[in-house]
Design an enzyme around this catalytic site. Structure first.
Site, short mmCIF file in Angstrom:
data_model
loop_
_atom_site.label_atom_id
_atom_site.label_comp_id
_atom_site.label_asym_id
_atom_site.label_seq_id
_atom_site.Cartn_x
_atom_site.Cartn_y
_atom_site.Cartn_z
N ASP A 128 4.32 -4.50 -7.41
CA ASP A 128 3.66 -3.30 -6.90
C ASP A 128 4.22 -2.03 -7.54
OD1 ASP A 128 5.82 -4.39 -5.03
OD2 ASP A 128 5.76 -2.30 -4.38
N LYS A 167 3.70 12.65 -2.55
CA LYS A 167 4.61 11.62 -2.05
C LYS A 167 5.47 12.26 -0.96
CE LYS A 167 7.62 7.89 -3.56
NZ LYS A 167 8.17 7.17 -4.74
N GLY A 203 0.79 -1.22 0.00
CA GLY A 203 0.00 0.00 0.00
C GLY A 203 0.82 1.27 0.00
N ARG A 232 -1.97 -0.39 -9.99
CA ARG A 232 -0.83 -1.19 -10.42
C ARG A 232 -1.18 -2.67 -10.38
NH1 ARG A 232 2.87 1.68 -6.45
NH2 ARG A 232 1.47 3.36 -6.98
#
Length: 625
Positions: free
Chosen positions: A295, A134, A111, A211
């Site tokens: 991921d 981010k 995650g 993704r």
């Protein structure tokens, strides 16, 4: 701060479709936890940075949101809005839940551990873009982390996101880079030595950040790791996520198929094709992702998550950009096969949504599809614009072998090939190629460099065991030596032995002979491009245009990023903006404003060089993990 009129950022048109369509975890439980039966988790509390400040913005990326650089930089609340420190009106902070296979093993729930989804912005002609920060702090998926990103990693992601887009390679985008007066403790070299570093944030954009791992949250217990996805067995949510993706991002697939199974298979075919094209584009510019876990694979065929990436300097198929990848799982030459492996994991995660036999057939098509994209792109890099001949694959293989043997710089050598003269009459002895050979030789490695790069990478104990086996058990040695990893090590040993018996003059002469031989082969192939002499002037011109628009003059080499990072850590952000301007036009000729010719002495490292030169010696010491 009160305003009479909302700013441009405050007027962004949010339409947060993903949160409206997919299951959302609304728990108010703080901290990290297993999140079941949800694709997103709401973030209830913002974690502001201390005095966030803009370092750089990308006008190209901002324009996708209908914004200008002036809109953002003139807004006194801009750094707070775009760092996740203050809520933009209409945004709905959340974090995405996904799982993944990391270095080949299923890791269970992963995650967005350092990323905050803000929402999706409708921007007219540019469509809808998901925006996220981010480095905004802890989420339910942060595990043992603090959810923060530091300056050096944020600079690399910001610059490379925009560099890839300018190269024409599908990528997530980076609109802004922000630093702050908040610090965190980090061990940048994994050496046990921790330092205090500035927290920073990057505003990222993509149509979606979903993704491969987004579907792996539905996987059952893995026999090797013993882990399972947090929503194991929830095939209803898996179907919901799949429907959302197809309806939103693959409308042609949605319209072309009435049968659910046919629609899903067409979707999977699109993902296979897009992934094959993406990795072909990576290979053609010498880009190594570094951590191609499931991921980190975009369902939309985008380059996703810039960590320990690297652009090759000297051509080496075994190049690894991630210093912690000791097994070289994610080497440059392994990227196509790794992407194929990851697609197989995606097919497993989609399970009964696909026809297993048809999915297997599509996976079997991956490598031929990749090779077709790669060959097409490489023909353009060589200016082979009129004909597709069977001999072209061998020509390309021979070129790469010469580049490897001579230690040629990947980016600069391809750029120089446009200087190879057309095979006109009256040049039977090939004397016209001398000048370009001299230029290429300047991009080749000296004997000391080749000795260093030819050392076996296998651990000493394993290598000693194999060499002992060669002496005592020939039958077993032959079996072991056929393994690709062992064969590669033995080849390196043979190469090193040859170099130890050679001096620099002999090496340079051999390099010259190798390049003259290949260029002669290349010019014979060029001659076959034209059957009509009247078309020759046009074909020559087209060749140069295609080559110069396919072979970048500049890429984001590690030393270029490192220069910008070291300056920024001292409070000088000018190099970041200078590099960004250069990377935005990677195929253009040098701009004197951004390409200083004068060498500048760098502390303990010697002189820097211009962005399009062969890297300085100290570049080889940079360690990215």
């Amino acid at each position: 701060m009160e305003r009479s009129q909302p700013s441009v950022l405050e007027r962004l048109n949010f339409n947060n479709t993903a949160l409206k369509t997919l299951p959302v975890d609304d728990s108010e439980h703080p901290g990290c936890r297993t999140v079941q039966a949800a694709c997103f988790s709401r973030i209830r509390t913002l974690q502001p940075l201390v005095r966030p400040t803009f370092i750089a913005v990308s006008q190209s990326a901002l324009s996708l949101l209908g914004l200008t650089e002036q809109d953002v930089l003139s807004d006194p609340l801009g750094p707070e809005y775009l760092s996740g420190s203050r809520l933009i009106p209409g945004s709905e902070p959340a974090a995405h839940c996904y799982s993944g296979h990391q270095f080949g093993l299923f890791a269970g729930q992963l995650g967005d551990g350092a990323v905050m989804y803000l929402g999706e912005v409708e921007s007219g002609i540019h469509g809808r873009w998901e925006i996220q920060v981010k480095g905004a702090g802890v989420t339910p998926y942060s595990r043992d982390g603090d959810g923060r990103k530091v300056l050096r990693s944020s600079i690399r992601e910001f610059l490379c996101s925009e560099a890839m887009a300018a190269l024409g390679i599908p990528s997530t985008r980076a609109a802004s880079l922000i630093t702050s007066d908040l610090y965190v403790s980090r061990d940048p070299l994994n050496s046990g030595h921790r330092i205090q570093e500035h927290c920073s944030a990057v505003l990222r954009l993509a149509p979606s950040f979903i993704r491969f791992g987004s579907f792996e949250v539905f996987l059952g217990r893995d026999v090797f790791s013993g882990l399972q996805g947090p929503s194991a067995g929830r095939h209803d949510i898996r179907a919901q996520l799949l429907d959302y993706l197809i309806e939103t991002f693959y409308p042609n697939v949605q319209q072309a198929h009435s049968s659910r199974r046919d629609k899903n298979m067409a979707f999977f075919r699109e993902v296979v094709t897009q992934t094959a094209q993406l990795v072909a584009q990576w290979q053609c510019v010498g880009f190594c992702h570094g951590v191609l876990n499931t991921d980190n694979m975009s369902i939309l065929g985008l380059t996703l998550d810039y960590g320990p990436f690297g652009f090759m300097d000297r051509y080496d198929p075994d190049f690894v950009s991630n210093a912690s990848d000791k097994r070289r799982r994610y080497s440059y030459q392994a990227q196509p096969s790794v992407c194929h492996w990851n697609l197989a994991r995606l097919a497993e995660a989609l399970g009964s949504e696909l026809n297993a036999a048809e999915a297997g057939a599509l996976l079997d098509e991956f490598m031929p599809t990749y090779e077709a994209f790669y060959l097409c792109a490489m023909r353009k890099k060589l200016g082979l614009v009129r004909k597709e001949l069977a001999e072209d694959s061998q020509l390309i293989s021979d070129l790469l072998r010469v580049m490897y043997n001579t230690g040629a710089d990947f980016t600069n050598t391809f750029r120089l090939l446009s200087c190879v003269p057309w095979p006109d009459e009256g040049d039977s002895k090939g004397t016209a190629v001398g000048p370009v050979v001299d230029l290429i030789l300047q991009q080749c490695a000296c004997i000391d460099e080749l000795k260093v790069t030819s050392r076996p990478t296998m651990e000493d104990r394993e290598l000693a065991m194999i060499l002992s086996m060669a002496q005592t058990n020939q039958a077993m040695f032959r079996i072991v030596a056929d393994r690709p990893d062992v064969a590669g090590q033995l080849e390196l040993m043979g190469r090193l032995k040859e170099l130890l018996e050679t001096d620099q003059d002999e090496l340079k002469e051999k390099q010259r002979d190798d390049w003259i031989r290949w260029i002669s082969q290349y010019r014979r192939r060029l001659a076959r491009e034209c059957d009509d002499t009247h078309e020759l002037p046009h074909i020559k011109k087209e060749r140069l245009r295609v080559m110069n628009s396919s072979n970048p003059r500049v890429v984001l080499r590690n030393y270029i990023a490192q220069n910008a990072i070291e300056a920024a850590e001292k409070g000088d952000f000018s190099e970041i903006n200078r590099v960004l301007k250069v990377l935005e036009n990677p195929y253009s000729d040098p701009d004197p404003l951004y390409e200083p010719e004068a060498c500048v002495e760098k502390e303990h490292k010697g002189p820097t060089v211009s962005y399009d030169r062969k890297p300085p010696a100290w570049a080889q010491t940079i360690c990215i993990t």
